[in-house]
Design a protein around this motif. Structure first.
Motif, PDB file in Angstrom:
ATOM      1  N   GLN A 134      20.730  54.636 -65.045  1.00  0.00           N
ATOM      2  CA  GLN A 134      20.379  53.289 -65.504  1.00  0.00           C
ATOM      3  C   GLN A 134      18.860  53.114 -65.587  1.00  0.00           C
ATOM      4  O   GLN A 134      18.375  52.012 -65.812  1.00  0.00           O
ATOM      5  N   ILE A 135      18.157  54.222 -65.421  1.00  0.00           N
ATOM      6  CA  ILE A 135      16.692  54.222 -65.428  1.00  0.00           C
ATOM      7  C   ILE A 135      16.225  55.234 -66.462  1.00  0.00           C
ATOM      8  O   ILE A 135      16.767  56.332 -66.553  1.00  0.00           O
ATOM      9  N   GLU A 136      15.230  54.849 -67.224  1.00  0.00           N
ATOM     10  CA  GLU A 136      14.627  55.770 -68.190  1.00  0.00           C
ATOM     11  C   GLU A 136      13.131  55.846 -67.891  1.00  0.00           C
ATOM     12  O   GLU A 136      12.482  54.826 -67.687  1.00  0.00           O
ATOM     13  N   ILE A 137      12.620  57.067 -67.874  1.00  0.00           N
ATOM     14  CA  ILE A 137      11.184  57.288 -67.669  1.00  0.00           C
ATOM     15  C   ILE A 137      10.618  57.817 -68.983  1.00  0.00           C
ATOM     16  O   ILE A 137      10.960  58.909 -69.415  1.00  0.00           O
ATOM     17  N   ARG A 138       9.755  57.007 -69.600  1.00  0.00           N
ATOM     18  CA  ARG A 138       9.171  57.389 -70.887  1.00  0.00           C
ATOM     19  C   ARG A 138       7.662  57.442 -70.760  1.00  0.00           C
ATOM     20  O   ARG A 138       7.086  56.718 -69.957  1.00  0.00           O
ATOM     21  N   PRO A 139       7.022  58.251 -71.567  1.00  0.00           N
ATOM     22  CA  PRO A 139       5.553  58.281 -71.531  1.00  0.00           C
ATOM     23  C   PRO A 139       4.958  57.136 -72.350  1.00  0.00           C
ATOM     24  O   PRO A 139       5.474  56.802 -73.419  1.00  0.00           O
ATOM     25  N   SER A 140       3.892  56.544 -71.833  1.00  0.00           N
ATOM     26  CA  SER A 140       3.155  55.558 -72.623  1.00  0.00           C
ATOM     27  C   SER A 140       2.275  56.333 -73.607  1.00  0.00           C
ATOM     28  O   SER A 140       2.210  57.569 -73.565  1.00  0.00           O
ATOM     29  N   LYS A 141       1.571  55.631 -74.464  1.00  0.00           N
ATOM     30  CA  LYS A 141       0.673  56.302 -75.415  1.00  0.00           C
ATOM     31  C   LYS A 141      -0.400  57.097 -74.697  1.00  0.00           C
ATOM     32  O   LYS A 141      -0.867  58.117 -75.189  1.00  0.00           O
ATOM     33  N   SER A 142      -0.787  56.642 -73.503  1.00  0.00           N
ATOM     34  CA  SER A 142      -1.817  57.342 -72.730  1.00  0.00           C
ATOM     35  C   SER A 142      -1.229  58.463 -71.871  1.00  0.00           C
ATOM     36  O   SER A 142      -1.964  59.201 -71.235  1.00  0.00           O
ATOM     37  N   GLY A 143       0.110  58.577 -71.851  1.00  0.00           N
ATOM     38  CA  GLY A 143       0.767  59.622 -71.075  1.00  0.00           C
ATOM     39  C   GLY A 143       1.308  59.145 -69.735  1.00  0.00           C
ATOM     40  O   GLY A 143       2.023  59.875 -69.055  1.00  0.00           O
ATOM     41  N   GLU A 144       0.974  57.927 -69.339  1.00  0.00           N
ATOM     42  CA  GLU A 144       1.458  57.361 -68.073  1.00  0.00           C
ATOM     43  C   GLU A 144       2.974  57.210 -68.123  1.00  0.00           C
ATOM     44  O   GLU A 144       3.520  56.715 -69.115  1.00  0.00           O
ATOM     45  N   PRO A 145       3.687  57.627 -67.072  1.00  0.00           N
ATOM     46  CA  PRO A 145       5.140  57.413 -67.067  1.00  0.00           C
ATOM     47  C   PRO A 145       5.463  55.934 -66.894  1.00  0.00           C
ATOM     48  O   PRO A 145       4.913  55.259 -66.027  1.00  0.00           O
ATOM     49  N   VAL A 146       6.357  55.435 -67.742  1.00  0.00           N
ATOM     50  CA  VAL A 146       6.736  54.025 -67.733  1.00  0.00           C
ATOM     51  C   VAL A 146       8.222  53.939 -67.413  1.00  0.00           C
ATOM     52  O   VAL A 146       9.033  54.678 -67.976  1.00  0.00           O
ATOM     53  N   VAL A 147       8.579  53.007 -66.526  1.00  0.00           N
ATOM     54  CA  VAL A 147       9.968  52.811 -66.119  1.00  0.00           C
ATOM     55  C   VAL A 147      10.625  51.759 -67.004  1.00  0.00           C
ATOM     56  O   VAL A 147      10.116  50.650 -67.136  1.00  0.00           O
ATOM     57  N   ASN A 148      11.757  52.135 -67.605  1.00  0.00           N
ATOM     58  CA  ASN A 148      12.583  51.195 -68.366  1.00  0.00           C
ATOM     59  C   ASN A 148      13.940  51.132 -67.682  1.00  0.00           C
ATOM     60  O   ASN A 148      14.553  52.167 -67.420  1.00  0.00           O
ATOM     61  N   PHE A 149      14.395  49.910 -67.393  1.00  0.00           N
ATOM     62  CA  PHE A 149      15.707  49.727 -66.783  1.00  0.00           C
ATOM     63  C   PHE A 149      16.727  49.428 -67.871  1.00  0.00           C
ATOM     64  O   PHE A 149      16.456  48.670 -68.790  1.00  0.00           O
ATOM     65  N   LYS A 150      17.901  50.002 -67.724  1.00  0.00           N
ATOM     66  CA  LYS A 150      18.993  49.731 -68.662  1.00  0.00           C
ATOM     67  C   LYS A 150      19.908  48.637 -68.132  1.00  0.00           C
ATOM     68  O   LYS A 150      20.917  48.332 -68.748  1.00  0.00           O
ATOM     69  N   ILE A 151      19.555  48.072 -66.989  1.00  0.00           N
ATOM     70  CA  ILE A 151      20.255  46.929 -66.416  1.00  0.00           C
ATOM     71  C   ILE A 151      19.202  45.874 -66.086  1.00  0.00           C
ATOM     72  O   ILE A 151      18.000  46.169 -66.070  1.00  0.00           O
ATOM     73  N   LYS A 152      19.656  44.667 -65.825  1.00  0.00           N
ATOM     74  CA  LYS A 152      18.719  43.589 -65.512  1.00  0.00           C
ATOM     75  C   LYS A 152      18.203  43.758 -64.083  1.00  0.00           C
ATOM     76  O   LYS A 152      18.976  43.748 -63.128  1.00  0.00           O
ATOM     77  N   ILE A 153      16.910  43.935 -63.967  1.00  0.00           N
ATOM     78  CA  ILE A 153      16.225  44.042 -62.678  1.00  0.00           C
ATOM     79  C   ILE A 153      15.099  43.017 -62.693  1.00  0.00           C
ATOM     80  O   ILE A 153      14.326  42.956 -63.652  1.00  0.00           O
ATOM     81  N   ILE A 154      15.012  42.232 -61.635  1.00  0.00           N
ATOM     82  CA  ILE A 154      13.954  41.219 -61.563  1.00  0.00           C
ATOM     83  C   ILE A 154      12.798  41.805 -60.779  1.00  0.00           C
ATOM     84  O   ILE A 154      12.846  41.917 -59.560  1.00  0.00           O
ATOM     85  N   GLY A 155      11.790  42.223 -61.513  1.00  0.00           N
ATOM     86  CA  GLY A 155      10.615  42.826 -60.908  1.00  0.00           C
ATOM     87  C   GLY A 155      10.041  43.883 -61.831  1.00  0.00           C
ATOM     88  O   GLY A 155      10.555  44.123 -62.921  1.00  0.00           O
ATOM     89  N   ILE A 156       8.977  44.511 -61.384  1.00  0.00           N
ATOM     90  CA  ILE A 156       8.364  45.600 -62.153  1.00  0.00           C
ATOM     91  C   ILE A 156       8.264  46.825 -61.273  1.00  0.00           C
ATOM     92  O   ILE A 156       8.202  46.727 -60.048  1.00  0.00           O
TER      93      ILE A 156
END
Length: 120
Positions: free
Chosen positions: A77-99
């Motif tokens: 339920q979690i996806e880790i994608r690279p930002s344009k700068s290469g930083e790993p970014v967390v994307n949730f596939k479920i509703k999570i309140i927070g960052i």
């Protein structure tokens, strides 16, 4: 002030070399999105990047679950994608309140990740 929670995970990269070398996508498809697979497969050592992404997902699960013991979240339920700068970014596939922020590091034999979750 918001509550802050951390998670950490370390993995042996050889475990991923063995899994992805078996010519089966079942393991990869169960844990990683198509975008994560494309990213890892584009690298000269895909196993290192799969291990790092897996660590990040595990660290995120630990951080989120420590924020609320009744929380139900799994690594798929979690996806880790690279930002344009290469930083790993967390994307949730479920509703999570927070960052959530993650950091991933590798050696030749191990991958490690730390996650910081700020409950909103």
């Amino acid at each position: 002030m918001n509550d802050i929670f951390i998670g950490c995970d370390i993995e042996d990269i050889s475990r991923f070399r063995n899994k992805i070398g078996k010519n089966t996508n079942k393991f990869l498809n169960k844990i990683f999105t198509k975008e994560e697979q494309a990213y890892c497969n584009s690298k000269s050592d895909p196993a290192m990047h799969y291990a790092g992404r897996f660590c990040a997902k595990e660290a995120v699960v630990k951080a989120v679950k420590s924020s609320d013991k009744s929380s139900s979240i799994t690594i798929n339920q979690i996806e880790i994608r690279p930002s344009k700068s290469g930083e790993p970014v967390v994307n949730f596939k479920i509703k999570i309140i927070g960052i959530c922020k993650v950091s991933i590091s590798h050696t030749l034999g191990h991958a490690i990740s730390m996650a910081l979750f700020v409950k909103g």
